[in-house]
Scaffold this motif. Sequence first.
Motif, PDB file in Angstrom:
ATOM      1  N   GLU A 135       0.835  -1.190   0.000  1.00  0.00           N
ATOM      2  CA  GLU A 135       0.000   0.000   0.000  1.00  0.00           C
ATOM      3  C   GLU A 135       0.869   1.239   0.000  1.00  0.00           C
ATOM      4  OE1 GLU A 135      -3.830   0.673   2.005  1.00  0.00           O
ATOM      5  OE2 GLU A 135      -3.318  -1.195   3.050  1.00  0.00           O
ATOM      6  N   ILE A 136       0.349   2.289  -0.609  1.00  0.00           N
ATOM      7  CA  ILE A 136       1.092   3.544  -0.681  1.00  0.00           C
ATOM      8  C   ILE A 136       1.479   4.033   0.705  1.00  0.00           C
ATOM      9  CG2 ILE A 136       0.921   5.976  -1.332  1.00  0.00           C
ATOM     10  CD1 ILE A 136       1.203   4.316  -3.745  1.00  0.00           C
ATOM     11  N   LYS A 137       0.572   3.897   1.677  1.00  0.00           N
ATOM     12  CA  LYS A 137       0.842   4.492   2.990  1.00  0.00           C
ATOM     13  C   LYS A 137       2.038   3.820   3.684  1.00  0.00           C
ATOM     14  CE  LYS A 137      -2.299   2.034   6.021  1.00  0.00           C
ATOM     15  NZ  LYS A 137      -2.704   1.032   6.487  1.00  0.00           N
ATOM     16  N   ASP A 138       2.224   2.516   3.456  1.00  0.00           N
ATOM     17  CA  ASP A 138       3.369   1.842   4.055  1.00  0.00           C
ATOM     18  C   ASP A 138       4.676   2.253   3.378  1.00  0.00           C
ATOM     19  OD1 ASP A 138       1.715   0.389   5.836  1.00  0.00           O
ATOM     20  OD2 ASP A 138       1.197  -0.983   4.204  1.00  0.00           O
ATOM     21  N   MET A 139       4.605   2.376   2.055  1.00  0.00           N
ATOM     22  CA  MET A 139       5.779   2.854   1.312  1.00  0.00           C
ATOM     23  C   MET A 139       6.145   4.268   1.765  1.00  0.00           C
ATOM     24  SD  MET A 139       6.268   0.519  -1.240  1.00  0.00           S
ATOM     25  CE  MET A 139       6.877   1.363  -2.669  1.00  0.00           C
ATOM     26  N   VAL A 140       5.118   5.102   1.849  1.00  0.00           N
ATOM     27  CA  VAL A 140       5.338   6.482   2.257  1.00  0.00           C
ATOM     28  C   VAL A 140       5.932   6.527   3.664  1.00  0.00           C
ATOM     29  CG1 VAL A 140       4.176   8.642   2.891  1.00  0.00           C
ATOM     30  CG2 VAL A 140       3.623   7.512   0.737  1.00  0.00           C
ATOM     31  N   PHE A 141       5.455   5.636   4.523  1.00  0.00           N
ATOM     32  CA  PHE A 141       5.984   5.611   5.893  1.00  0.00           C
ATOM     33  C   PHE A 141       7.495   5.378   5.881  1.00  0.00           C
ATOM     34  CE2 PHE A 141       7.527   2.964   9.392  1.00  0.00           C
ATOM     35  CZ  PHE A 141       7.323   3.826  10.446  1.00  0.00           C
ATOM     36  N   PHE A 142       7.926   4.318   5.208  1.00  0.00           N
ATOM     37  CA  PHE A 142       9.358   4.004   5.216  1.00  0.00           C
ATOM     38  C   PHE A 142      10.180   5.083   4.515  1.00  0.00           C
ATOM     39  CE2 PHE A 142       8.020  -0.533   5.924  1.00  0.00           C
ATOM     40  CZ  PHE A 142       8.647  -0.656   7.153  1.00  0.00           C
ATOM     41  N   LEU A 143       9.674   5.557   3.369  1.00  0.00           N
ATOM     42  CA  LEU A 143      10.429   6.573   2.634  1.00  0.00           C
ATOM     43  C   LEU A 143      10.528   7.879   3.423  1.00  0.00           C
ATOM     44  CD1 LEU A 143       9.257   5.861  -1.016  1.00  0.00           C
ATOM     45  CD2 LEU A 143      11.461   5.327   0.040  1.00  0.00           C
ATOM     46  N   SER A 144       9.445   8.232   4.113  1.00  0.00           N
ATOM     47  CA  SER A 144       9.534   9.491   4.873  1.00  0.00           C
ATOM     48  C   SER A 144      10.396   9.298   6.119  1.00  0.00           C
ATOM     49  CB  SER A 144       8.156  10.058   5.217  1.00  0.00           C
ATOM     50  OG  SER A 144       7.289   9.042   5.583  1.00  0.00           O
ATOM     51  N   MET A 145      10.387   8.087   6.651  1.00  0.00           N
ATOM     52  CA  MET A 145      11.286   7.760   7.766  1.00  0.00           C
ATOM     53  C   MET A 145      12.741   7.980   7.319  1.00  0.00           C
ATOM     54  SD  MET A 145      10.589   6.892  10.701  1.00  0.00           S
ATOM     55  CE  MET A 145      10.504   5.969  12.116  1.00  0.00           C
ATOM     56  N   ILE A 146      13.074   7.444   6.148  1.00  0.00           N
ATOM     57  CA  ILE A 146      14.433   7.583   5.614  1.00  0.00           C
ATOM     58  C   ILE A 146      14.775   9.061   5.395  1.00  0.00           C
ATOM     59  CG2 ILE A 146      15.864   7.150   3.570  1.00  0.00           C
ATOM     60  CD1 ILE A 146      14.425   4.413   3.334  1.00  0.00           C
TER      61      ILE A 146
END
Lengths: 244, 314
Positions: free
Chosen positions: A216-227
């Motif tokens: 899901e986009i939200k999980d991808m966004v979570f990790f990418l924004s974490m990085i």
Amino acid sequence: MNTLGIIIKRELAGYFLTPVAYVFIVIFLFLNGIFTFYLGGFFDSGYASLQPFFEFHPFLYLFLMPAVAMRLWAEERKSGTIELLMTLPVSLWQAVVGKFLAAWLFTAVAVALTFPMWITVSYLGDPDHGVIAAGYLGSLLMAGSYLAIGACISAVTKNQVIAFVVSVMICFLLLITGFPSTLEVFTGWMPDLLVETLRSFSFLTHFDAITRGVVEIKDMVFFLSMILFWLYANAVVVELKKAG
Amino acid sequence: MTALIEIQHLCKRFGASKVVDDLTFQVDRGEVLGFLGPNGAGKSTTMKMVTGFLTPTSGTVCIGGQSITEKPLQSRRQIGYLPEGAPLYADMTPAALLDFVAGIRGLRGETKRQRIADVVSRIQLGDVLNQRIDTLSKGFKRRVGLAQAILHDPQVLILDEPTDGLDPNQKQEVRSLIQEMASDKAIVISTHILEEVEAVCSRALIIANGKLVADGTPQELEARSRYHNAVSLQLSAEQAPLAAARLPQLDWIDSCQTLDNRTLLIFPEGGQSVIRAVAQLATTEGWQVEQIYQQGGKLDDVFRDLTDTAGARS
């Protein structure tokens, strides 16, 4: 090759100049095997899936990723080479991103070397390859988040051991907020919204979702924004602490 | 035509202490500037600001007319820098390190290969090119540091203690290298070896407690020494006390100091040159002169005077 590429190349070569890279890869593969086959009960489950393999990655990475990241800046600061690097025509961003990408690429190499798992499970049964691919994607994204934290903490201190311990601690906190038992402690007396927010900050929550095959986009966004967040913090810390 | 390095009112504060305090100076093409000062005077901090590693608390640094804080990458491209202690990536070989720096400096392909080969032969690194840097001697490490600084033939060269840790032969080599390169570059070297300043520098700055206390050619600075134009006179043991009594009575002599029972050090009034007058006096008085010479002045004496008084003042 542009400046970023040259920095990545040097950092990546840096892992392989010392035995660190080989030791790391061997231990990584060895632990992966143990976790998957013994603790995960790969054969007993009777399912053709790599779920038992991915399940342990959050805990494996908890110790291995800070070990990969701890030298990135701490060593530069300790040996003074940071002065050499930061007076070359290299922008702060190129240095921060280059180092991080080198560590991430190195991790990707180690993760890629687990391909016999995929072959095994395909040989034994008929797994859902899409789910496995998602699992690898999730695993790499999570590794990237751990590495970004490790890189940032490594810039705070000249001591690699301190960098390691503190990074493990922070990663651990970001991991356990997703445990049902941790959440239970907060449920009831804390507003549900806060508990949910806490849960949403956990690596585990997002990693589990991806490894189940739900990209899901939200999980991808979570990790990418974490990085991105930790890399930004990394740049700020380097700028503040480079003189000391 | 502006100077290659222009520094205006440069200040650096760490917490409450002012490490660099209102430095203003310029370095033109063709100049070799010696940066002198006791340990902790702010030499390295100044160099770190000039090369853009540290951000000044106030004041400006311009390299080739460009501000180092506003155009950091453009100005850094024009600088070659040997940081204090010559830090290098210990795991790498000199060959890999030079290749890395050359790449970052934008050298490519044949040009890169050619430049690296040039610098390696010039600094005589050929023998150790493929050894890990942490196995090299201090002298070789310093030379690798120097090699990476001059790799891109920069207009501005900043060298923080370039000869520290080298043996006398290596020091001589580095000094002649600096002199060879001096004609088309602006070079700043920091050192606390005063003979080095006399040997290679066309100008010297002395700083103490972050403040500029002297600026001039090495000869001008020596002239500020009380030993400037002092005459050393060696006589026989019997005649020396007579001369020591006679000389201070003359109005062109300020004072006379007995170094051992035969050698006198004569300080002239107002720093004028008096060696001829002393020689003439010796002839008329019938003293038997065994040795006579005029001193140029001692840079370390000037250095001590300037840096000590500045220390006492603050």
